[in-house]
Scaffold this active site. Structure first.
Site: not given
Ligand code: F0G
Length: 457
Positions: A72, A124-125, A214, A216, A257, A449
């Site tokens: 843990y 990005f969304d 960001d 990714a 990704k 979406h």
């Protein structure tokens, strides 16, 4: 004779996929209310919905799975991930999260308050969603060239220095940070140059702001820099990656990704202070700071994936496959975002189906057609994804109405790409016969979406 190009790996394990008939697919897509997210995966032959979490892990990553430490607190897997982040990306502190949007949620809980403005390059969304959820505003400062799909520009993900400085000058007091997405998914998997990242850093320093990446698809971004930016041809991917991240204070990462894992993410930062502040939210939303929503085995695979994802040979195989699909489509005259992006080919649905009104969701219509034609699942990146304006509740129609074909890493062969290309050619040849688009029946208030239902318009 020059030897042809071939993949930098061989295949050790396979997963059967099933072909279906047009009749079956017509029935299934209707049952899914014309939303491709509603399909069962075994109703799909070639799944290009996303490159996120859909990659094939290597034998070394699977070995790391067996070595995972599930303690843990203080697990060795946490320290393995910490070492990889320090070595590959150059950040001293980090927090694991279960995926990229969780990293956004935790970080933005610290940095964003109501009324703030967050400038960036085509957020990005989920990023935009987490900004708007906090009653803040995302301001798009991407260069205008990105919105003309016929224009070939080497770095269509770039931030426009004039747009950025204008917003910094007019609303500086409301801006907690600038966010740069590398590569820029929403504009077509397009890279950002080091020169542009340095410009962002310079303006951020001038106005006393933080810079968040960001990240990714950061290594795909580095690959394009090596290929396209002057002075980087002889640098290694890792050297370029370090130079990119030297311009950032913080990074969020969807490891699904470029770290080639099926689940996982993190926030990495330079200061202990930000780490401590974010830890509070991480513990609340994700888990204790040394696992934050990930199991030990997954942290191990992620660490290994950061090394593999930044190897030149891997990236060359990966990006050349995306390019292969793009070139085949271009040979058929199919309109797409140029140049071809790192993780996906983006079909320009406005130019593909120009006779359909934008209110009938051209890209979603095209994605449904492609599924019915060949069992290939793409995704809409257009008016549906753009959601309604949070204030006026009117539909937002972005400059680009795209259907994305995202290629999972190390999963499909170029034979699969050929099927996709020919399927789209068949639709392109009969495009004039597609007289009806789609209309929305039901939709969620945000990120509609995923669950929206449609009928034929
Ligand atoms: N940032 C970018 C640039 C992304 O493309 C994504 C996800 C995220 C953040 C969020 O990460 O999914 O791990 O929570 N993109 C996926 C896609 C879903 O299909 O492009 P996540």
């Amino acid at each position: 004779m020059e030897l042809p190009f071939a993949e930098s790996y061989k295949i050790k394990m396979v997963e059967p996929i099933r072909k279906s008939t047009r009749q079956e697919r017509e029935k299934w897509i209707k049952e899914a209310n014309y939303n491709l997210f509603g399909l069962k995966s075994d109703q799909v032959f070639i799944d290009l919905l996303t490159d996120s979490g859909t990659g094939a892990m290597s034998d070394r990553q699977w070995s790391e799975i067996m070595l995972g430490d599930e303690s843990y607190a203080g697990a060795s897997s946490y320290f393995k991930m910490k070492d990889a982040i320090r070595e590959v990306l150059g950040f001293e502190y980090f927090l694991p999260t279960h995926q990229g949007r969780a990293a956004e949620n935790v970080l933005f809980s610290v940095l964003i308050k109501e009324g703030d403005i967050i400038p960036g390059n085509s957020h990005f969304d989920t990023t935009k969603g987490h900004i708007e959820f906090r009653k803040a505003t995302a301001v798009d400062c991407t260069i205008d060239e990105a919105f003309d799909t016929t224009l070939s520009h080497p770095f269509k993900g770039n931030v426009d220095p004039i747009k950025l400085e204008n917003i910094l000058r007019s609303s500086g007091d409301k801006i907690p940070f600038i966010i740069v997405t590398v590569t820029c998914n929403s504009s077509g998997g397009q890279p950002v140059s080091v020169e542009n990242l340095k410009m962002v850093r310079h303006l951020a320093d001038k106005y006393g702001k933080m810079v968040v990446f960001d990240s990714a698809r950061f290594s795909e971004n580095a690959y394009f820099i090596k290929l396209r930016e002057k002075g980087y041809q002889d640098k290694t991917i890792r050297e370029i990656v370090r130079e990119m991240f030297d311009c950032a204070d913080v990074m969020t990462m969807s490891a699904k990704k470029d770290a080639i894992v099926n689940m996982g993410g993190f926030i990495a930062m330079r200061t202990k202070e930000l780490h401590s502040k974010a830890s509070v939210y991480n513990i609340m939303f994700e888990g204790y700071i040394t696992y934050g929503g990930m199991s030990g085995r997954d942290m191990n695979a992620l660490a290994q994936g950061l090394y593999e994802g930044t190897e030149y040979d891997y990236l060359e195989t990966r990006i050349r496959q995306v390019e292969y699909l793009g070139m085949r489509l271009m040979d058929f005259g199919i309109p797409l975002q140029q140049p071809i992006g790192g993780h996906a080919v983006f079909i320009d649905a406005k130019r593909f189906l120009p006779h359909l009104p934008k209110e009938e969701f051209q890209a979603q219509t095209l994605a449904v057609e492609l599924y019915v034609e060949a069992g290939v699942r793409g995704v809409e990146i257009g008016a549906l994804l753009a959601d309604r304006d949070p204030v006026t509740r009117e539909n937002r129609y972005p400059a680009l109405e795209l259907m994305r074909l995202a290629i999972p890493r190390r999963v499909y062969t170029n034979n699969h790409m050929d099927v996709v290309a020919v399927a789209l050619k068949n639709i392109y040849d009969r495009r004039d016969t597609i007289r009806k688009g789609l209309k929305i029946l039901t939709e969620a208030p945000i990120m509609r979406h995923f669950t929206a239902t449609f009928d034929l318009a």
